[in-house]
Every structure is written in structure tokens, then in C-alpha cells.
Design a protein around this motif. Structure first.
Motif: not given
Length: 269
Positions: A60-68
Motif C-alpha cells: 500500500p506504500a506503492r500502490w492504490a487499488d482505485h484511480s481517478s
């Protein structure tokens, strides 16, 4: 003879002391591995962001699982010919790779009430990394069954108020002999090529160099296209596995996977 025997005994004792369990010898530090370069490149780039997916979960420090880039809570985009609802449960890390899984299952968006008949995986570097110019690379195996739309791309970072996007590759799985790259920023540019390999049959690297002078696409370290168009703002990295509504999966297809060995980003040295 006595003196020689004493010397031999002292040598044996010294050797034993060096190999006695628990006794510390001199410490020799292993040299740190050199930062990896893009496939086929011999210099000119400095590693700035990467994930080798060596852990047992998405970092989670590198990636999110959702995007604008996905207007329905950052997880769904039915208006863009996508059938899937993205969620972390479909992004599995293990065995040194990220496995993105699209599944035929129904989800209803809690905010829009829209029904999605597929779930899948999208990751974005929005929490950790954004760039305007640099080199991106992903090593992946793409899904073979018809109806899927994996991609490796960028999307405008937080605070950017205009469409800024670079597609390192898009792949429509009904046609294994065509790959697409697009620069949506500025003057815009398009790259379409026929790979000499089947992207679904083994590991291959897909890269793009976004520089002030233009955008260059690579496959397995070899240049395949170039455009004078380039990025005009900060963007974050995205990798995903979409389900394509225009050429949907066969009714009997219940899932597909995109496997990712690593994702890396460099800046110019």
C-alpha cells in the motif's frame, strides 16, 4: 621432528578455530546490486520507482487499488467500454509476481447503483510516484481468452486539471498480433505494431520513454514506434486488466489473468 610436529599441531588448531561454529570471522559485505536498466538499454536512466512483487501482498506504500481514471468510485467505468469493477481482492501477489484476475461475478456500485458483471484488478502509483518525463517498463504475460483489455499506462496526477495520459501498451485479446501505444497529451501520437511474438504465450517486456523531445515505445528492448508528441504534466503509473464490452468474453469464459513480473520507472541520468 618435534619442532615440525608442534608447528603442524598449531596450524591444525588455528584452522579448527577458524571453522568453529559460532565463532565470527571477518565480515565481507556483498556488493549492492546495480540498479536495473530498461531492457535493451546500456545507460542513460536512473531507477526511480519499482516493484518486483517479491512479497505476499500488494504494497500500500506503492500502490492504490482505485484511480481517478475510473469515474465510479475510482473502480468502474462502464462508459469507457469496460465491464469490470476493480478491487484489491483481485490483485494477488505471490511467487515473485502480481496476478491480476478478472472474474465473472456481479457487483453493484454502492454510490451509483450500477451493476457490474465482472470484477478485476487495477493498481496505480498515485500514493507514491508521479512523473512527467521518464521511462516505464512492465514485464508481463497477457490473457489469451477473447474479451479482455489489459494495459500499462499513465494518468494525470492529483491536481492536474487536463487529460494527460501515455499508454505504454494496450492489448485486445481477440487479436494476439496487434499492440497499441498512445500519447494523449499535447499534439497526441499513436503507435500500432504487430509483435513477432504472441503476448499471451510467455514473458515479454513493454516499455515507453517519455522525453521532452517525444515518446518512444519498446517491446523486449527494441524500439517499435516513435512520436513527437509528449507528456505535458505529471502522471501516475497504472496497470490493469479490463473486460472489453465491444468484444466481450464468450459466455463460457469465467475468468482470465494478467501476470506481472515487475514494474519499473526511471528518470534520465
Amino acid at each position: 621432528m618435534i619442532r615440525r610436529a608442534v608447528c603442524l599441531l598449531l596450524c591444525l588448531l588455528a584452522a579448527a578455530a577458524c571453522t568453529t561454529p559460532g565463532r565470527a570471522g571477518p565480515r565481507v559485505s556483498a556488493p549492492a546490486p546495480a540498479p536495473a536498466l530498461p531492457d535493451g538499454h546500456k545507460g542513460g536512466w536512473t531507477l526511480a520507482f519499482h516493484d518486483e512483487f517479491d512479497g505476499d501482498r500488494l504494497d500500500p506504500a506503492r500502490w492504490a487499488d482505485h484511480s481517478s481514471a475510473e469515474p465510479d468510485e475510482g473502480r468502474g467505468n462502464l462508459g469507457n467500454q469496460q465491464l469490470e469493477w476493480n478491487r484489491a481482492a483481485n490483485c494477488r501477489v505471490g511467487g515473485g509476481e502480481l496476478v491480476m484476475t478478472a472474474r465473472r461475478e456481479t457487483v453493484t456500485s454502492p454510490s451509483s447503483g450500477q451493476r457490474y458483471d465482472w470484477t478485476s484488478c487495477l493498481i496505480t502509483s498515485t500514493p507514491a510516484y508521479a512523473f512527467q518525463y521518464g521511462y516505464l517498463e512492465e514485464r508481463a504475460i497477457l490473457p489469451a481468452a477473447r474479451g479482455f483489455w489489459p494495459a500499462f499506462w499513465t494518468w494525470q496526477a492529483r491536481g492536474v486539471d487536463r487529460h494527460t495520459e501515455t499508454d505504454a501498451y494496450e492489448f485486445y485479446s481477440d487479436n494476439h498480433r496487434r499492440l497499441y501505444g498512445t500519447q494523449f497529451s499535447g499534439a497526441r501520437g499513436r503507435c500500432e505494431w504487430r509483435p513477432a511474438f504472441d503476448p499471451t504465450a510467455g514473458w515479454h517486456t513493454y516499455g515507453v520513454a517519455v522525453e521532452p523531445s517525444g515518446t518512444t515505445w519498446y517491446a523486449d528492448g527494441k524500439r517499435v514506434c516513435r512520436s513527437d508528441a509528449t507528456s505535458d504534466a505529471l502522471t501516475a503509473i497504472i496497470s490493469n486488466l479490463a473486460v472489453y464490452s465491444r468484444i466481450p468474453p464468450e459466455p463460457a469464459t469465467t475468468g482470465a489473468v494478467k501476470r506481472v513480473d515487475y514494474i519499473r520507472a526511471w528518470t534520465a541520468s
